[in-house]
Design a protein around this motif. Structure first.
Motif, PDB file in Angstrom:
ATOM      1  N   GLU A 148       0.754  -1.305   0.027  1.00 48.20           N
ATOM      2  CA  GLU A 148      -0.011  -0.003  -0.105  1.00 48.20           C
ATOM      3  C   GLU A 148       0.853   1.505   0.042  1.00 48.20           C
ATOM      4  OE1 GLU A 148      -2.433  -0.242   3.612  1.00 48.20           O
ATOM      5  OE2 GLU A 148      -3.415  -2.215   2.763  1.00 48.20           O
ATOM      6  N   VAL A 149       2.160   1.189   0.295  1.00 46.12           N
ATOM      7  CA  VAL A 149       2.978   2.431   0.310  1.00 46.12           C
ATOM      8  C   VAL A 149       3.371   2.497  -1.129  1.00 46.12           C
ATOM      9  CG1 VAL A 149       5.254   3.337   1.148  1.00 46.12           C
ATOM     10  CG2 VAL A 149       3.685   1.535   2.607  1.00 46.12           C
ATOM     11  N   GLY A 150       3.254   3.823  -1.618  1.00 51.21           N
ATOM     12  CA  GLY A 150       3.906   4.207  -3.263  1.00 51.21           C
ATOM     13  C   GLY A 150       5.248   4.146  -3.416  1.00 51.21           C
ATOM     14  N   ASP A 151       5.677   3.518  -4.588  1.00 47.19           N
ATOM     15  CA  ASP A 151       6.986   3.415  -4.961  1.00 47.19           C
ATOM     16  C   ASP A 151       7.782   2.831  -3.970  1.00 47.19           C
ATOM     17  OD1 ASP A 151       6.312   4.674  -7.536  1.00 47.19           O
ATOM     18  OD2 ASP A 151       6.345   6.683  -6.515  1.00 47.19           O
ATOM     19  N   LEU A 152       7.312   1.669  -3.566  1.00 48.02           N
ATOM     20  CA  LEU A 152       8.085   0.758  -2.603  1.00 48.02           C
ATOM     21  C   LEU A 152       8.390  -0.563  -3.325  1.00 48.02           C
ATOM     22  CD1 LEU A 152       8.052   0.170   1.408  1.00 48.02           C
ATOM     23  CD2 LEU A 152       7.675  -1.799  -0.435  1.00 48.02           C
ATOM     24  N   GLN A 153       9.599  -1.300  -2.972  1.00 46.92           N
ATOM     25  CA  GLN A 153       9.726  -2.616  -3.539  1.00 46.92           C
ATOM     26  C   GLN A 153      10.221  -3.379  -2.482  1.00 46.92           C
ATOM     27  OE1 GLN A 153      12.021  -2.199  -6.999  1.00 46.92           O
ATOM     28  NE2 GLN A 153      10.288  -2.313  -8.504  1.00 46.92           N
ATOM     29  N   VAL A 154       9.771  -4.525  -2.440  1.00 46.19           N
ATOM     30  CA  VAL A 154      10.251  -5.529  -1.339  1.00 46.19           C
ATOM     31  C   VAL A 154      11.321  -6.354  -2.070  1.00 46.19           C
ATOM     32  CG1 VAL A 154      10.031  -7.336   0.313  1.00 46.19           C
ATOM     33  CG2 VAL A 154       8.296  -5.492   0.281  1.00 46.19           C
ATOM     34  N   HIS A 155      12.750  -6.400  -1.685  1.00 44.51           N
ATOM     35  CA  HIS A 155      13.565  -7.030  -2.612  1.00 44.51           C
ATOM     36  C   HIS A 155      14.124  -8.228  -1.886  1.00 44.51           C
ATOM     37  CE1 HIS A 155      14.489  -3.759  -5.162  1.00 44.51           C
ATOM     38  NE2 HIS A 155      14.148  -2.807  -4.303  1.00 44.51           N
ATOM     39  N   GLY A 156      13.730  -8.420  -0.288  1.00 40.33           N
ATOM     40  CA  GLY A 156      14.177  -9.652   0.091  1.00 40.33           C
ATOM     41  C   GLY A 156      13.512  -9.650   1.643  1.00 40.33           C
ATOM     42  N   THR A 157      13.000 -11.069   2.034  1.00 40.94           N
ATOM     43  CA  THR A 157      12.684 -11.386   3.394  1.00 40.94           C
ATOM     44  C   THR A 157      13.607 -12.358   4.249  1.00 40.94           C
ATOM     45  OG1 THR A 157      10.814 -12.815   2.654  1.00 40.94           O
ATOM     46  CG2 THR A 157      10.323 -10.524   2.629  1.00 40.94           C
TER      47      THR A 157
END
Length: 100
Positions: free
Chosen positions: A37-46
């Protein structure tokens, strides 16, 4: 595109920030869903221990700070730690991309 529009676009900045977000491990998937839901955010790893690597992009540093504050308010988030921040004109990013 008119010349004045082009000049405005060339002078625009782009801020890129990377963060490590620490979350309660059993809430990891819920936090990842809320991050969408956060704009222009990418998750690259968990990581199952509750760590996420994310990047944010925004036209101004203030927008980055607002988004970091938004992340920190997500239930299950313990902390969001800034790792790296870079700002440059959009033109310089466009030039770099055109040479790849």
């Amino acid at each position: 595109m008119r010349e004045s529009e082009n000049e405005g676009r060339l002078s625009e900045e782009l801020h890129i920030t990377s963060l490590v977000v620490h979350v309660v491990p059993d809430q990891l998937s819920a936090v990842v869903n809320r991050l969408s839901e956060v704009g222009d955010l990418q998750v690259h790893g968990t990581h199952p221990s509750g760590k996420l690597v994310v990047t944010l992009e925004a036209p101004r540093a203030g927008v980055i700070l607002d988004r970091v504050a938004q992340i920190q308010q997500i239930p299950g988030v313990i902390n969001a730690s800034l790792v790296y921040q870079h700002a440059d004109s959009r033109q310089s990013f466009d030039i770099g991309a055109s040479h790849d």
